[in-house]
Design an enzyme around this catalytic site. Sequence first.
Site, PDB file in Angstrom:
ATOM      1  N   TRP A 214      39.811  43.883  42.401  1.00  0.00           N
ATOM      2  CA  TRP A 214      38.366  43.639  42.383  1.00  0.00           C
ATOM      3  C   TRP A 214      37.711  44.164  41.123  1.00  0.00           C
ATOM      4  O   TRP A 214      36.780  43.555  40.598  1.00  0.00           O
ATOM      5  CB  TRP A 214      37.694  44.212  43.632  1.00  0.00           C
ATOM      6  CG  TRP A 214      38.225  43.607  44.901  1.00  0.00           C
ATOM      7  CD1 TRP A 214      38.807  44.276  45.943  1.00  0.00           C
ATOM      8  CD2 TRP A 214      38.237  42.222  45.267  1.00  0.00           C
ATOM      9  NE1 TRP A 214      39.186  43.385  46.921  1.00  0.00           N
ATOM     10  CE2 TRP A 214      38.847  42.134  46.540  1.00  0.00           C
ATOM     11  CE3 TRP A 214      37.811  41.052  44.648  1.00  0.00           C
ATOM     12  CZ2 TRP A 214      39.030  40.910  47.201  1.00  0.00           C
ATOM     13  CZ3 TRP A 214      37.994  39.834  45.299  1.00  0.00           C
ATOM     14  CH2 TRP A 214      38.593  39.777  46.556  1.00  0.00           C
TER      15      TRP A 214
ATOM     16  N   ASP B  13      30.697  48.735  43.482  1.00  0.00           N
ATOM     17  CA  ASP B  13      31.072  47.714  44.458  1.00  0.00           C
ATOM     18  C   ASP B  13      31.543  48.471  45.705  1.00  0.00           C
ATOM     19  O   ASP B  13      32.609  49.066  45.711  1.00  0.00           O
ATOM     20  CB  ASP B  13      32.198  46.845  43.886  1.00  0.00           C
ATOM     21  CG  ASP B  13      32.753  45.836  44.896  1.00  0.00           C
ATOM     22  OD1 ASP B  13      32.294  45.833  46.061  1.00  0.00           O
ATOM     23  OD2 ASP B  13      33.646  45.051  44.512  1.00  0.00           O
TER      24      ASP B  13
ATOM     25  N   LYS C 113      33.045  42.944  55.539  1.00  0.00           N
ATOM     26  CA  LYS C 113      33.995  44.001  55.878  1.00  0.00           C
ATOM     27  C   LYS C 113      33.394  44.964  56.887  1.00  0.00           C
ATOM     28  O   LYS C 113      33.980  45.231  57.907  1.00  0.00           O
ATOM     29  CB  LYS C 113      34.411  44.772  54.619  1.00  0.00           C
ATOM     30  CG  LYS C 113      35.591  44.213  53.849  1.00  0.00           C
ATOM     31  CD  LYS C 113      35.284  43.056  52.991  1.00  0.00           C
ATOM     32  CE  LYS C 113      36.482  42.461  52.296  1.00  0.00           C
ATOM     33  NZ  LYS C 113      36.213  42.116  50.897  1.00  0.00           N
TER      34      LYS C 113
HETATM   35  C1  LIG Z   1      36.378  41.534  49.688  1.00  0.00           C
HETATM   36  C2  LIG Z   1      35.931  42.225  48.446  1.00  0.00           C
HETATM   37  C3  LIG Z   1      35.296  41.530  47.396  1.00  0.00           C
HETATM   38  C4  LIG Z   1      35.101  40.032  47.403  1.00  0.00           C
HETATM   39  O1  LIG Z   1      34.137  39.647  48.304  1.00  0.00           O
HETATM   40  P1  LIG Z   1      33.645  38.113  48.415  1.00  0.00           P
HETATM   41  O2  LIG Z   1      32.454  38.239  49.288  1.00  0.00           O
HETATM   42  O3  LIG Z   1      34.765  37.352  49.004  1.00  0.00           O
HETATM   43  O4  LIG Z   1      33.304  37.645  47.048  1.00  0.00           O
HETATM   44  C5  LIG Z   1      34.868  42.265  46.320  1.00  0.00           C
HETATM   45  N1  LIG Z   1      35.046  43.595  46.236  1.00  0.00           N
HETATM   46  C6  LIG Z   1      35.663  44.298  47.215  1.00  0.00           C
HETATM   47  C7  LIG Z   1      35.837  45.770  47.092  1.00  0.00           C
HETATM   48  C8  LIG Z   1      36.127  43.629  48.353  1.00  0.00           C
HETATM   49  O5  LIG Z   1      36.741  44.311  49.321  1.00  0.00           O
END
Ligand SMILES: *Cc1c(COP(=O)(O)O)cnc(C)c1O
Length: 363
Positions: free
Chosen positions: A103, A174, A198
């Site tokens: 990521w 993030d 998540k």
């Molecule tokens: C799942 C995830 C993403 C991507 O998320 P999307 O909504 O599918 O773009 C980005 N960063 C982290 C840390 C993630 O776990």
Amino acid sequence: MPDRIYNFSAGPATLPYSVLQQTAKDVVNFQDSGMGIVEISHRSPPFAAVIAEAESLLRELLAIPDNYKTLFLQGGASSQFFMVPMNLLAPGKKASYLNTGVWSKKAIAEAKLFGEALVPYSSETGGFRRVPSQGENQIDPASEYLYFVSNNTIYGTQYQKMPVAPDHVPLVADMSSDFLSRPIEVSKFGLIFAGAQKNLGPAGVTLVIIRDDLLERAPASVPTMLRYKTHADKGSMFNTPPCFAVYMVREVLKWLKNLGGVAAIRDSNEEKASWLYQVIDDTPYYRGHAEAASRSRMNVTFNLPTPELEKKFVAEAAALGMAGLKGHSSVGGCRVSIYNAMPQEGVKTLVAFMRRFAAENPA
Ligand SMILES: *Cc1c(COP(=O)(O)O)cnc(C)c1O
């Protein structure tokens, strides 16, 4: 809950049962209006109340200071990989990124489209088994921001202490896979974002918390919909927001508040993770991927002695009502995602299975 199993998927992930039950009702008939929540106008008073309550619950749960805006955006967390540099990294300027997995790598690639991306730390050569400790790396004080991923969903690593940036360098995080899993000090950050799927709802909405002064940084060339300020000025109602996802986030936030908030869920999350790491530490049969000091409380990653045993493990667990244990395709092995909504009972059931499986299937 006879119709439910334990879902250890990394995302979209398990949600609280009570939230799903309430949602099932509200999809058909919201507040006795004779209309479902997905059918009403985003400008109607009932929906205005939903988004206002979602925002106020979020502000309360994280004690978000007044000089921050909270936004409900679309495009997934991945759109933030470009929105952050598009708004905050002017041409000819630089930003610093801590590279701790897929990521962050994707975010670094997007940053390079807008300016210079410095990478003062990377754990890639070691297989992304750790995150840096506080102050481990020199951060260029001329950086427009310092970007990091608080929990690395794929590798099962997580910062126990957030990185520190030089004065006047905002932290950008993030937090897609550990948002609201533990208390954070929002005032230490310039911008936080998290995809909902998540830890706080269904896919379709991304939460952004942004400090007011950063709203003014975007170059004039940034399109209207991609400017944070557009959405901040209109309370996330510049255009139709992802109404259904926002509604479900509100339900999850209510659930979290009733449980005692983020400090309470942090304690529960730490307990759940400790039971799994105990098995990993007790028996060489399960080999943890993350270094001990970097272990995630959200995604626990490990290998069994052979790929064949991993396959058998995942299949037998699924047959017993424990789904989603296969590791991400880029690292293999097994991954147990134990977000806020995974009940302690689910982890206890899995831990008992892990001990039994190791005894019954010697390497
Ligand atoms: C799942 C995830 C993403 C991507 O998320 P999307 O909504 O599918 O773009 C980005 N960063 C982290 C840390 C993630 O776990």
